[in-house]
Design an enzyme around this catalytic site. Structure first.
Site, PDB file in Angstrom:
ATOM      1  CB  THR A  48       2.842  11.498  13.955  1.00 10.05           C
ATOM      2  OG1 THR A  48       2.552  10.551  12.948  1.00 10.05           O
ATOM      3  CG2 THR A  48       1.882  12.659  13.874  1.00 10.05           C
ATOM      4  CG  HIS A  51       6.483  14.494  10.669  1.00 10.25           C
ATOM      5  ND1 HIS A  51       7.192  14.943   9.581  1.00 10.25           N
ATOM      6  CD2 HIS A  51       6.380  13.162  10.521  1.00 10.25           C
ATOM      7  CE1 HIS A  51       7.497  13.914   8.809  1.00 10.25           C
ATOM      8  NE2 HIS A  51       7.016  12.815   9.358  1.00 10.25           N
TER       9      HIS A  51
HETATM   10  N1  LIG Z   1       0.057   5.757   6.564  1.00  8.69           N
HETATM   11  C1  LIG Z   1       0.031   5.724   7.890  1.00  8.69           C
HETATM   12  O1  LIG Z   1      -1.010   5.511   8.524  1.00  8.69           O
HETATM   13  C2  LIG Z   1       1.298   5.906   8.645  1.00  8.69           C
HETATM   14  C3  LIG Z   1       1.299   5.792  10.034  1.00  8.69           C
HETATM   15  C4  LIG Z   1       2.520   5.885  10.714  1.00  8.69           C
HETATM   16  C5  LIG Z   1       3.704   6.089   9.993  1.00  8.69           C
HETATM   17  N2  LIG Z   1       3.650   6.227   8.623  1.00  8.69           N
HETATM   18  C6  LIG Z   1       4.884   6.359   7.815  1.00  8.69           C
HETATM   19  O2  LIG Z   1       5.502   5.076   7.817  1.00  8.69           O
HETATM   20  C7  LIG Z   1       6.905   5.200   7.648  1.00  8.69           C
HETATM   21  C8  LIG Z   1       7.624   4.385   8.701  1.00  8.69           C
HETATM   22  O3  LIG Z   1       7.578   4.993   9.970  1.00  8.69           O
HETATM   23  P1  LIG Z   1       8.742   4.776  11.034  1.00  8.69           P
HETATM   24  O4  LIG Z   1       8.452   5.674  12.186  1.00  8.69           O
HETATM   25  O5  LIG Z   1       8.948   3.320  11.287  1.00  8.69           O
HETATM   26  O6  LIG Z   1       9.973   5.329  10.145  1.00  8.69           O
HETATM   27  P2  LIG Z   1      11.424   5.910  10.468  1.00  8.69           P
HETATM   28  O7  LIG Z   1      11.516   7.228   9.806  1.00  8.69           O
HETATM   29  O8  LIG Z   1      11.766   5.758  11.926  1.00  8.69           O
HETATM   30  O9  LIG Z   1      12.345   4.853   9.697  1.00  8.69           O
HETATM   31  C9  LIG Z   1      12.578   4.863   8.329  1.00  8.69           C
HETATM   32  C10 LIG Z   1      13.779   3.935   8.067  1.00  8.69           C
HETATM   33  O10 LIG Z   1      13.955   3.850   6.660  1.00  8.69           O
HETATM   34  C11 LIG Z   1      15.345   3.812   6.403  1.00  8.69           C
HETATM   35  N3  LIG Z   1      15.612   4.182   5.009  1.00  8.69           N
HETATM   36  C12 LIG Z   1      15.902   5.403   4.493  1.00  8.69           C
HETATM   37  N4  LIG Z   1      16.111   5.299   3.159  1.00  8.69           N
HETATM   38  C13 LIG Z   1      15.938   3.990   2.822  1.00  8.69           C
HETATM   39  C14 LIG Z   1      16.010   3.261   1.611  1.00  8.69           C
HETATM   40  N5  LIG Z   1      16.331   3.873   0.449  1.00  8.69           N
HETATM   41  N6  LIG Z   1      15.766   1.924   1.656  1.00  8.69           N
HETATM   42  C15 LIG Z   1      15.463   1.296   2.807  1.00  8.69           C
HETATM   43  N7  LIG Z   1      15.384   1.952   3.997  1.00  8.69           N
HETATM   44  C16 LIG Z   1      15.618   3.270   4.003  1.00  8.69           C
HETATM   45  C17 LIG Z   1      15.952   4.742   7.449  1.00  8.69           C
HETATM   46  O11 LIG Z   1      17.341   4.487   7.656  1.00  8.69           O
HETATM   47  C18 LIG Z   1      15.094   4.437   8.693  1.00  8.69           C
HETATM   48  O12 LIG Z   1      15.665   3.418   9.513  1.00  8.69           O
HETATM   49  C19 LIG Z   1       7.189   6.711   7.674  1.00  8.69           C
HETATM   50  O13 LIG Z   1       7.288   7.182   6.331  1.00  8.69           O
HETATM   51  C20 LIG Z   1       5.943   7.273   8.345  1.00  8.69           C
HETATM   52  O14 LIG Z   1       5.715   8.631   7.975  1.00  8.69           O
HETATM   53  C21 LIG Z   1       2.479   6.122   7.956  1.00  8.69           C
HETATM   54 ZN   LIG Z   2       1.743   6.945  15.578  1.00  8.57          ZN
END
Ligand SMILES: NC(=O)c1ccc[n+]([C@@H]2O[C@H](COP(=O)([O-])OP(=O)(O)OC[C@H]3O[C@@H](n4cnc5c(N)ncnc54)[C@H](O)[C@@H]3O)[C@@H](O)[C@H]2O)c1
Ligand SMILES: [Zn+2]
Ligand SMILES: [Zn+2]
Length: 352
Positions: A48, A51
């Site tokens: 976040t 972003h």
């Molecule tokens: N819903 C919620 O409450 C909440 C809270 C925090 C984060 N999020 C979301 O959770 C997700 C994870 O966060 P993060 O900070 O660990 O993510 P990040 O962006 O650091 O990591 C994403 C990973 O996914 C990999 N990736 C890309 N395409 C892929 C594919 N086709 N198959 C498998 N892996 C692939 C990337 O190489 C990267 O290592 C993000 O989308 C984030 O926005 C949601």
């Molecule tokens: Zn967070």
């Protein structure tokens, strides 16, 4: 206990542009009724925050210019607002960033993480890339005895991972983790700790993180060179896994989860998918009786209870996922590092 100063320098989103942070002087806030004043010890960098750094449409709509951001944090209670009896000066706490009203139907039914009047600490209002901050006392969670402040600060993403995993079976189950960012890596670690029989970790091309997943105990690690669905089916006797968790934000990965989960299995999605609407193979979901669930935040407080139990028993190898610790003065380079992806979790430490 040292005295609290009148002002502080805090990382503030000041300009309507990518980057656009400056170290601004602010008054140290006073805790209102029901709030505590906290001296920050460690604040970690979240997707976040990236972003907000990039200043995408979501950030421009949600983060007022002038906001001190940062929401994954731990510290020491140094002030008590009127009526606070749950905390004492000197308590070690970590923040649950979902601020709830505790009075709406969602809060009443035990879903305060999706409070109808909710807001996020360090996003919609001031947060913790600052030496001092205030939060409602209920959001200042006591941390397990002796926990390192850096480890305490990552409970928000660790809690996301555990909330997602527990949307389906974990103990005695086969689990696939798609996307090995910090949250996916915590999920690999937590799934093993919670007794999953087989954990399959999937990324696209991030070799650094794939190697970390193997170190954290993943039984099989897959990437872009693999036929992910075929490999998961092969590793599960042709059935598919019991529980698929999606942390990549990629529509292709979401489709993979659905094709590689067993009949009647669970697909739990924490990812946020940016501007595009991913297409979902719904007939697979329907005919194969899958449980497809969106996950947001952490359950307040059952996720925290599960997490504290795992941390207290030393079952989470936080040091492996927490790959970089920098002083808070390095905020800008820390965000660049987190954006590069050549890292697990990046944590900023404040002066003791
Ligand atoms: N819903 C919620 O409450 C909440 C809270 C925090 C984060 N999020 C979301 O959770 C997700 C994870 O966060 P993060 O900070 O660990 O993510 P990040 O962006 O650091 O990591 C994403 C990973 O996914 C990999 N990736 C890309 N395409 C892929 C594919 N086709 N198959 C498998 N892996 C692939 C990337 O190489 C990267 O290592 C993000 O989308 C984030 O926005 C949601
Ligand atoms: Zn967070
Ligand atoms: Zn509410």
């Amino acid at each position: 206990m040292q005295s609290v100063p009148a002002t502080m320098a805090a990382w503030t989103k000041t300009r309507d542009e990518e980057g656009g942070f400056s170290l601004e002087e602010h008054p140290v806030p006073s805790p209102g009724p029901g709030e505590v004043l906290v001296k920050a010890q460690s604040t970690s960098i979240c997707g976040t925050d990236i972003h907000i750094w990039k200043w995408d449409e979501w950030s421009r709509d949600n983060v007022p210019l002038g906001t001190i951001t940062g929401h994954e944090t731990s510290g020491l209670v140094v002030g008590l607002g009127e009526g606070v009896e749950s905390h004492q000066i000197g308590d070690h706490i970590a923040v649950e960033c979902h601020l709830a009203c505790w009075a709406c139907p969602r809060c009443d039914e035990g879903n305060a993480h999706i409070c109808e009047n909710g807001s996020i600490f360090g996003v919609h209002g001031h947060g913790a890339f600052a030496p001092y901050f205030v939060v409602p006392a209920v959001n200042a969670r006591h941390v397990p005895e002796g926990l390192d402040p850096g480890h305490a600060s990552i409970q928000d993403p660790l809690g996301n991972a555990i909330h997602t995993l527990t949307g389906g079976p974990v103990e005695g189950a086969t689990v696939a983790v798609h996307g090995l960012g910090p949250i996916g890596l915590f999920a690999v670690n937590a799934a093993k700790a919670m007794g999953a029989t087989k954990v399959i970790a999937v990324d696209w091309d991030n070799r650094y993180r794939m190697a970390l997943a193997a170190e954290l105990g993943a039984d099989l690690v897959l990437g872009k060179g693999d036929d992910v669905v075929a490999a998961i089916l092969e590793a599960t006797g042709g059935r598919g896994v019991d529980n698929s968790c999606e942390f990549s934000g990629s529509a292709a990965a979401l489709a993979n989860t659905i094709y590689s989960t067993r009949m009647g299995g669970y697909v739990n999605v924490l990812s946020v998918y940016g501007q595009s609407m991913p297409s979902v193979p719904m007939n697979e979901v329907v005919f194969r009786y899958l449980h497809l669930k969106g996950i947001n935040g952490r359950k307040m407080w059952s996720t925290w209870d599960t997490m504290h139990d795992l941390l207290e028993r030393g079952l989470i190898d936080v040091d492996k996922v927490l790959t970089h610790r920098l002083p808070v003065s390095d905020f800008e380079s820390a965000v660049q590092l987190a954006m590069s992806g050549d890292c697990g979790k990046v944590v900023l430490d404040f002066d003791a």
